[in-house]
Design a protein around this motif. Structure first.
Motif: not given
Length: 407
Positions: A109-110, A87-93, A19-25, A83-85
């Motif tokens: 990301a976290p 591969f943790w309930y995300g689109a990665g899989a 949610e912090d967008g570019l700043d958190g990358l 969103s975040g990681d």
């Protein structure tokens, strides 16, 4: 970079964003975004990187519809925001299934789970994490017991109230809920309530719900061993009773990631407990009577395994073209012509077969099969104390003959 059929250079970067967008990358993620020719993601994700001024492609609903368009970009430098990681309930899989590993890069990301645990001061390794974006709330059921801690990713702002109502309906109304919105960004908000008095509104996505489960007096907490109480199942008498079921499940010996065929599923009790044994297990139930199939589906939903694949049909016809099982249970219909032959042919080497019989005719058939194929014959008899006039005596249930064999 040019597209080719033997491309092995990564062209798709899966970047987790918060949610912090570019700043958190991270620096690595920023570099990949800077070089990107196309950025794909949900509208919320794309808004977070709009300042880059890059060409974008928004995910479609359902998500799978976007995959052909994404793969058509092969040869370009593409970033998929998750969103975040991823591969943790995300689109990665899903993306990893669609694009070979050698053609992708992933920068996590976290996760929301990590943020939530940090805000709550919970040990994440002791906390159950679930993603219920597009899955039924019934998946919560097996995990509910006093002192259980769960962090659940919810579909939208309406979902926390539904979770609260679901918990209250199961007798877990005193449970403490924490609604965590937009964690890690400027819109972050955290609010608390009990499930039974839940009245939090104006909830924004992305949202997670942390649950500290507390059972009210009389709430049914599901045991973690085979042989659930018979009272938990809707049935018309076609139910493998608890004691027989416990022995049957022990003989079937479910292991993680295996597939069961439950032939003559009845109330679905064997398939349901097979699925409860491990979250990666799968089961297909075949039942010829629509009324019993309805009972089985209701039981699967109420006991936390709505993914039980229950099908209307009769063996052996309904067994054709099913995926290869690791184990097969026959609780009804073993006497039908061709059923035992069909399941034996379908069972792979090393697969387990368990057949329960209550009639003399089927018992005789099992004795003959055991003589031909080996395995073990077991006769199970259960007696329960009951009223006899003004006193108490033993009443015997019908004995069950069980044939079990490893092919």
């Amino acid at each position: 970079m040019t597209a080719s059929d033997d491309m092995t250079t990564p062209w798709l970067s899966m970047i987790g964003i918060g949610e912090d967008g570019l700043d958190g990358l991270s620096a690595a993620a920023r570099s990949l975004l800077a070089d990107a020719e196309l950025i794909v993601g949900g509208p919320r994700h794309l808004a977070l990187v709009a300042a880059l001024g890059k060409p974008t492609l928004a995910w479609e609903i359902p998500f799978a519809g976007s995959l052909p368009k994404l793969k058509a970009q092969r040869g370009k430098r593409v970033v998929a925001l998750c969103s975040g990681d991823p591969f943790w309930y995300g689109a990665g899989a899903v993306l990893a299934d669609a694009v070979p590993a050698a053609e992708t890069v992933a920068v996590p990301a976290p996760s929301t789970f990590g943020f939530a645990a940090a805000r709550l001061r919970w040990r994440l390794e002791d906390t159950l994490t679930l993603g219920l974006h597009a899955k039924p709330l019934a998946l919560l059921r097996p995990h509910l017991h006093n002192s259980a801690r769960l962090i659940v990713l919810a579909r939208d702002g309406a979902a926390p109230a539904k979770i609260a109502a679901y918990l209250t309906g199961l007798g877990f109304g005193p449970s403490r809920l924490t609604v965590l919105e937009a964690l890690g960004g400027p819109r972050e908000r955290i609010r608390e309530s009990s499930a039974e008095s839940f009245a939090i509104d104006d909830i924004s996505s992305p949202v997670a719900v942390a649950i500290e489960a507390i059972a009210a007096p009389g709430a049914v907490i599901m045991p973690r061993v085979a042989g659930l109480p018979d009272e938990l199942f809707q049935h018309d008498g076609q139910l493998t009773k608890r004691e027989i079921r416990a022995v049957t499940l022990s003989t079937l010996a479910p292991r993680g990631g295996e597939l069961l065929w439950d032939v003559g599923a009845g109330s679905g009790s064997i398939g349901i407990e097979w699925l409860l044994a491990h979250p990666a297990n799968r089961a297909i139930g075949i039942e010829p009577r629509p009324d019993r199939l309805d009972n089985a589906r209701g039981n699967a939903a109420s006991l936390g395994v709505p993914h039980f694949d229950l099908r209307l049909g009769s063996a052996p016809e309904a067994l054709r073209d099913l995926p290869t099982p690791d184990a097969i249970f026959i609780g009804g219909g073993a006497s039908r012509d061709g059923v035992l032959d069909a399941v034996w042919q379908a069972l792979p080497a090393g697969g387990r077969l368990v057949v329960n019989a209550v009639t003399l005719e089927t018992e005789a058939e099992l004795i003959a099969r055991q003589a031909r194929h080996g395995g073990t014959l077991l006769r199970l008899a259960v007696e329960r104390a009951g009223a006899v006039g003004g006193m108490t005596g033993w009443r015997a249930a019908m004995p069950v003959v069980q044939w079990s064999v490893v092919k």
